[in-house]
Design a protein around this motif. Structure first.
Motif, PDB file in Angstrom:
ATOM      1  N   VAL A  99     -24.858 -27.720  21.427  1.00 59.88           N
ATOM      2  CA  VAL A  99     -25.720 -28.324  20.406  1.00 59.88           C
ATOM      3  C   VAL A  99     -26.159 -27.285  19.378  1.00 59.88           C
ATOM      4  CG1 VAL A  99     -27.912 -28.151  21.684  1.00 59.88           C
ATOM      5  CG2 VAL A  99     -27.582 -30.009  20.075  1.00 59.88           C
ATOM      6  N   GLU A 100     -26.303 -26.011  19.807  1.00 63.89           N
ATOM      7  CA  GLU A 100     -26.741 -24.977  18.856  1.00 63.89           C
ATOM      8  C   GLU A 100     -25.724 -24.786  17.728  1.00 63.89           C
ATOM      9  OE1 GLU A 100     -25.524 -21.368  18.766  1.00 63.89           O
ATOM     10  OE2 GLU A 100     -23.805 -22.185  19.850  1.00 63.89           O
ATOM     11  N   LYS A 101     -24.443 -25.033  18.026  1.00 64.33           N
ATOM     12  CA  LYS A 101     -23.426 -24.835  16.969  1.00 64.33           C
ATOM     13  C   LYS A 101     -23.662 -25.784  15.800  1.00 64.33           C
ATOM     14  CE  LYS A 101     -19.727 -28.042  17.936  1.00 64.33           C
ATOM     15  NZ  LYS A 101     -18.858 -28.405  19.004  1.00 64.33           N
ATOM     16  N   PHE A 102     -24.169 -26.985  16.080  1.00 65.15           N
ATOM     17  CA  PHE A 102     -24.413 -27.937  14.993  1.00 65.15           C
ATOM     18  C   PHE A 102     -25.528 -27.418  14.078  1.00 65.15           C
ATOM     19  CE2 PHE A 102     -22.560 -31.035  18.111  1.00 65.15           C
ATOM     20  CZ  PHE A 102     -21.473 -31.428  17.343  1.00 65.15           C
ATOM     21  N   TYR A 103     -26.538 -26.806  14.686  1.00 68.47           N
ATOM     22  CA  TYR A 103     -27.649 -26.263  13.900  1.00 68.47           C
ATOM     23  C   TYR A 103     -27.153 -25.089  13.041  1.00 68.47           C
ATOM     24  CZ  TYR A 103     -32.361 -24.350  12.967  1.00 68.47           C
ATOM     25  OH  TYR A 103     -33.519 -23.880  12.371  1.00 68.47           O
ATOM     26  N   LEU A 117     -23.126 -35.462   7.553  1.00 66.87           N
ATOM     27  CA  LEU A 117     -23.549 -36.611   8.371  1.00 66.87           C
ATOM     28  C   LEU A 117     -22.800 -36.637   9.702  1.00 66.87           C
ATOM     29  CD1 LEU A 117     -23.903 -39.302   5.568  1.00 66.87           C
ATOM     30  CD2 LEU A 117     -25.710 -37.982   6.689  1.00 66.87           C
ATOM     31  N   GLY A 118     -21.539 -36.251   9.684  1.00 68.83           N
ATOM     32  CA  GLY A 118     -20.773 -36.219  10.936  1.00 68.83           C
ATOM     33  C   GLY A 118     -21.363 -35.231  11.921  1.00 68.83           C
ATOM     34  N   LEU A 119     -21.725 -34.046  11.427  1.00 65.83           N
ATOM     35  CA  LEU A 119     -22.264 -33.059  12.365  1.00 65.83           C
ATOM     36  C   LEU A 119     -23.654 -33.471  12.847  1.00 65.83           C
ATOM     37  CD1 LEU A 119     -24.430 -30.682  11.156  1.00 65.83           C
ATOM     38  CD2 LEU A 119     -22.402 -30.062   9.902  1.00 65.83           C
ATOM     39  N   ALA A 120     -24.396 -34.159  11.981  1.00 67.07           N
ATOM     40  CA  ALA A 120     -25.709 -34.656  12.416  1.00 67.07           C
ATOM     41  C   ALA A 120     -25.506 -35.711  13.510  1.00 67.07           C
ATOM     42  CB  ALA A 120     -26.470 -35.251  11.234  1.00 67.07           C
ATOM     43  N   GLU A 121     -24.514 -36.553  13.331  1.00 65.29           N
ATOM     44  CA  GLU A 121     -24.264 -37.577  14.358  1.00 65.29           C
ATOM     45  C   GLU A 121     -23.883 -36.913  15.693  1.00 65.29           C
ATOM     46  OE1 GLU A 121     -23.334 -41.469  13.838  1.00 65.29           O
ATOM     47  OE2 GLU A 121     -21.521 -41.519  15.055  1.00 65.29           O
ATOM     48  N   PHE A 141     -30.960 -33.321   5.495  1.00 67.34           N
ATOM     49  CA  PHE A 141     -31.053 -34.108   6.731  1.00 67.34           C
ATOM     50  C   PHE A 141     -30.302 -33.424   7.881  1.00 67.34           C
ATOM     51  CE2 PHE A 141     -28.947 -37.302   9.452  1.00 67.34           C
ATOM     52  CZ  PHE A 141     -30.073 -37.803  10.087  1.00 67.34           C
ATOM     53  N   SER A 142     -29.152 -32.866   7.582  1.00 63.93           N
ATOM     54  CA  SER A 142     -28.343 -32.259   8.656  1.00 63.93           C
ATOM     55  C   SER A 142     -29.101 -31.112   9.320  1.00 63.93           C
ATOM     56  CB  SER A 142     -26.998 -31.764   8.117  1.00 63.93           C
ATOM     57  OG  SER A 142     -27.187 -30.639   7.286  1.00 63.93           O
ATOM     58  N   ARG A 143     -29.856 -30.379   8.535  1.00 66.62           N
ATOM     59  CA  ARG A 143     -30.626 -29.260   9.108  1.00 66.62           C
ATOM     60  C   ARG A 143     -31.729 -29.783  10.004  1.00 66.62           C
ATOM     61  NH1 ARG A 143     -31.636 -26.359   3.689  1.00 66.62           N
ATOM     62  NH2 ARG A 143     -33.765 -26.890   4.196  1.00 66.62           N
ATOM     63  N   ARG A 144     -32.407 -30.805   9.524  1.00 66.45           N
ATOM     64  CA  ARG A 144     -33.544 -31.351  10.272  1.00 66.45           C
ATOM     65  C   ARG A 144     -33.058 -32.004  11.565  1.00 66.45           C
ATOM     66  NH1 ARG A 144     -35.948 -36.027   8.567  1.00 66.45           N
ATOM     67  NH2 ARG A 144     -34.855 -35.872   6.584  1.00 66.45           N
ATOM     68  N   ALA A 145     -32.007 -32.800  11.466  1.00 67.90           N
ATOM     69  CA  ALA A 145     -31.524 -33.543  12.642  1.00 67.90           C
ATOM     70  C   ALA A 145     -31.012 -32.574  13.714  1.00 67.90           C
ATOM     71  CB  ALA A 145     -30.422 -34.510  12.231  1.00 67.90           C
ATOM     72  N   THR A 146     -30.255 -31.560  13.291  1.00 70.17           N
ATOM     73  CA  THR A 146     -29.676 -30.649  14.283  1.00 70.17           C
ATOM     74  C   THR A 146     -30.760 -29.771  14.911  1.00 70.17           C
ATOM     75  OG1 THR A 146     -29.138 -29.070  12.519  1.00 70.17           O
ATOM     76  CG2 THR A 146     -27.395 -30.574  13.195  1.00 70.17           C
TER      77      THR A 146
END
Ligand code: FAD
Lengths: 374, 331
Positions: free
Chosen positions: B295-299, B204-208, B272-277
């Motif tokens: 931003v790519e690092k989060f994905y 959730l943190g990385l999605a945020e 969710f983290s995959r979809r959001a990033t």
């Protein structure tokens, strides 16, 4: 209706696949990805074996798919030195075709296409690069962003503004295409590194500072550039669909090989993962059929931009879906193999040559105009 | 969110903003620098959940998850470093009664890496083990008869650039057979399962982190003379993702503690983290594809952590068994 490829094309497909398996060595793919270096040897070998033939778009499409299936970075590198060639083929004067295209076709030059700018890629008509006519030349000022082959191409087919739009609502008027050489004074390029994927391809920002372009380098007619580029996208989007299907098929190959090997080792593989495999396989088939439909319209001189956008949009989302799902199916095994590179490569498909959103804009606009795909 | 958790959120937010934000790209390229490791130790983040009598801070679940969440918002690699040390390495050593090694770790004298091996789906140990943050010693799961083992000495690495967690120098290692056994595989499975809440905090943190960037970007980037946020597909997708995130955060920072809810939250937040990033990257257009935009690092990290921390079959089977009250989902 016959869904099989004609025998000649099927033979060609096999030949390209054999070539890619033989020449796209894992060490080369890994090195080009790690160092972000363009593998020029692959371009030369592909040419030598006569595997890229832009006079035959069916073959080109199939070659792109088969090469990207083995490795997208190397596959695109092999087929992208000609990026933008169709604009010259369709609208370039004899002089331009002779001077520029023949060198590319003979393997003596690399070309690129400069449309996107730092301020925007989706909004093509909003571009700012300006070309002012002075005597028998154009003076070009501005910049281009994310240009493939940007630091290695010898020349670029470039969209520029040659006159202000006659009406603010018609910003696509007043745009023209010029051929700009790297060695023209005032031309500079800046290699962009740190891409997520397709790192074997070369990407750059182009800087144009009072670049003098001879007037004979105007492609077609002044003011018609927007139409030429849209026409080109209608062709190139079919090829991006081919890149995408290659990636999706590559992900499917790897995921199914993994599950088969797991079962053969006596490890249990349940329905959940098998169903995911089935879903990838179904989407790959559907994307391929849509691409063939778009290609058959286009290559028979009846281009259908709506079908083309459907083919590109759906195939690119399939590439991304397939690669991500294959990562899920293979777990930490996938992290250790070239599947992770395929996954990184896949995401660009939904961005270049019209983002997924832009494809939907094209499709919905035509639907709202009453086009019914008939 | 209770007051203590709120304070922790704010403290770590400030810590991350002042010590990690400006070097987050450097961390991706070169790894976590030594002085940041030292600050993490100084801040007491390694040993955060250990009881005070063992030299730890004895933090409760919420405070610990606040730490992981805020670190992942800026650098998932740093968050995973803290998670791995607390939730996997120190927990194993605590269970095995190895206080000698614990004190070395929380004082920063010794750094450990982990090779989770066959606990992960698609993972095996030995040759070609995925090793996360190779340290001077490594905890290896599942070698020597399925036990948790401590190996000494740097393993031989294949020098392969990993998909995610690049700040941790994750690599493929050849593990030599010279370890000392400390725990059973079952013990480690239980420790892994206990990590559900904390894995969710990282997802959730990385999605945020990714969504914050995308929301800012879509306010300023214009196409066709309008800000991206003015377009329905952009604004609606961003708002839906942000809504999901807030609902998940309400559960994460609630006073619920049970493992079933933790497992549910982990399952949903992993996907969710995959979809959001992915959307966050997409709405950056071409810029999203370049590491400079962060931003790519989060994905990458979301997909990578999905393979490392979440086991789509094993974890879902545990969840299904809890929901049905009996063994389910095994065909
Ligand atoms: C590796 C790489 C290679 C490339 N090679 C070339 C090349 O050789 N030549 C070239 O000319 N270009 C090239 N491009 C550029 C590429 O075509 C553009 O990045 C792409 O067209 C998107 O433009 P943009 O990046 O400016 O994004 P923007 O246009 O700023 O879009 C940002 C986001 O907003 C969305 N969006 C925009 N407008 C709308 C709307 N109306 N409704 C809903 N959503 C919207 C987009 O879909 C996207 O998600 C390359 C890009 C990359 C990354």
């Amino acid at each position: 209706m016959d869904f099989d490829l004609p025998e000649e094309l099927d033979e060609y497909r096999k030949k390209v696949r054999e070539f890619a398996i033989r020449e796209f060595r894992p060490e080369l793919a890994e090195k080009s990805d790690r160092d972000e270096s363009y593998p020029d040897e692959i371009r030369k070998k592909t040419l030598k074996e006569g595997l890229v033939d832009f006079s035959n778009p069916w073959k080109t499409m199939i070659a792109i798919e088969e090469m990207c299936r083995v490795d997208p970075g190397l596959g695109i590198s092999a087929t992208v030195p000609y990026f933008g060639a169709e604009v010259l083929m369709l609208h370039g004067s004899d002089y331009l075709r002779e001077k520029y295209l023949s060198r590319v076709a003979g393997g003596n030059a690399i070309m690129g296409l400069g449309v996107t700018e730092p301020g925007g890629g989706s909004d093509v008509a909003g571009l700012k690069t300006n070309a002012r006519k002075e005597g028998n030349k154009y003076i070009v000022n501005g910049s281009k962003m994310f240009i493939t082959n940007g630091t290695i191409a010898d020349f670029f087919v470039m969209l520029v503004r040659t006159s202000p739009p006659d009406d603010p609502k018609k910003r696509h008027h007043g745009l023209s295409v010029l051929v700009v050489e790297r060695n023209f004074k005032g031309f500079d390029s800046n290699h962009l590194t740190g891409k997520l994927g397709v790192r074997a391809t070369n990407t750059a920002e182009l800087i144009l500072n009072n670049v003098e372009v001879p007037e004979e380098n105007l492609v077609g007619e002044e003011g018609k550039g927007f139409y030429y580029i849209m026409e080109f996208f209608n062709i190139s989007r079919v090829f991006v669909a081919a890149q995408s299907i290659g990636i999706a098929q590559g992900a499917l190959d790897r995921a199914s090989a993994y599950l088969i090997s797991e079962e053969s080792k006596g490890h249990f593989v349940g329905e959940e993962r098998k169903f995911k495999l089935a879903e990838i396989a179904t989407r790959v088939e559907a994307s391929r059929l849509l691409m063939y439909k778009a290609a058959s319209y286009l290559f028979n001189y009846r281009p259908n931009p709506m079908i083309t956008s459907m083919a590109k949009g759906y195939a690119s989302e399939t590439a991304s879906f397939a690669a991500e799902t294959a990562m899920e199916i293979t777990g930490s095994h996938g992290l250790k193999t070239d599947l992770e590179r395929l996954f990184r490569d896949s995401k660009i498909m939904e961005i270049w040559e019209g983002t997924s959103e832009v494809e939907k804009i094209v499709i919905s606009r035509m639907m709202m105009k009453g086009d019914k795909n008939e | 969110m209770n007051e203590q958790t709120e304070m922790m959120m704010e403290n770590i937010r400030q810590f991350a903003e002042s010590n990690i934000s400006s070097i987050s790209l450097k961390i991706e390229r070169e790894g976590i620098p030594d002085d940041l490791y030292a600050k993490i130790i100084q801040q007491g983040l390694i040993g955060a959940t250990l009881p005070p009598e063992l030299g730890g801070a004895g933090l409760d679940r919420n405070s610990y998850d606040a730490i992981l969440f805020q670190l992942a918002r800026i650098s998932p690699s740093v968050a995973f470093h803290v998670f791995m040390n607390n939730s996997l390495i120190l927990r194993s050593l605590e269970k095995a009664g190895r206080m000698d090694i614990i004190s070395e770790i929380i004082s920063g004298k010794e750094r450990y890496g982990i090779a989770p091996g066959p606990l992960m789906e698609g993972g095996e140990d030995g040759e070609g083990s995925l090793i996360i943050e190779p340290g001077s010693r490594n905890i290896v799961i599942g070698r020597n008869g399925g036990k948790v083992t401590v190996l000494t000495g740097m393993p031989r690495l294949l020098d392969k650039k990993p998909l995610g967690l690049r700040g941790l120098k994750t690599d493929i290692a050849i593990l030599e057979d010279n370890g000392e056994q400390i725990l059973s595989r079952e013990d480690m499975e239980a420790i892994w399962e206990d990590g559900s809440w904390h894995s969710a905090a990282i997802f959730l943190g990385l999605a945020e982190g990714a969504l914050e960037k995308a929301i800012e970007y879509t306010k300023v980037r214009k196409t066709f003379n309008f800000s991206l946020k003015d377009y329905e597909p952009v604004a609606f997708r961003m708002s839906e993702l942000k809504s999901e995130l807030e609902i998940f955060k309400n559960t994460l920072f609630s006073d619920v503690e049970d493992s079933l809810t933790g497992m549910m939250l982990k399952t949903l937040s992993a996907e969710f983290s995959r979809r959001a990033t992915k959307y966050a990257l997409q709405f950056h257009g071409g810029y999203g594809y370049l590491e400079d935009f962060g931003v790519e690092k989060f994905y990458r990290d979301a997909v990578s952590l999905n393979s490392i921390m979440f086991r789509p079959i094993t974890d879902k089977r545990v969840l299904a068994a809890k929901i049905y009250g009996e063994k389910s989902g095994f065909l």
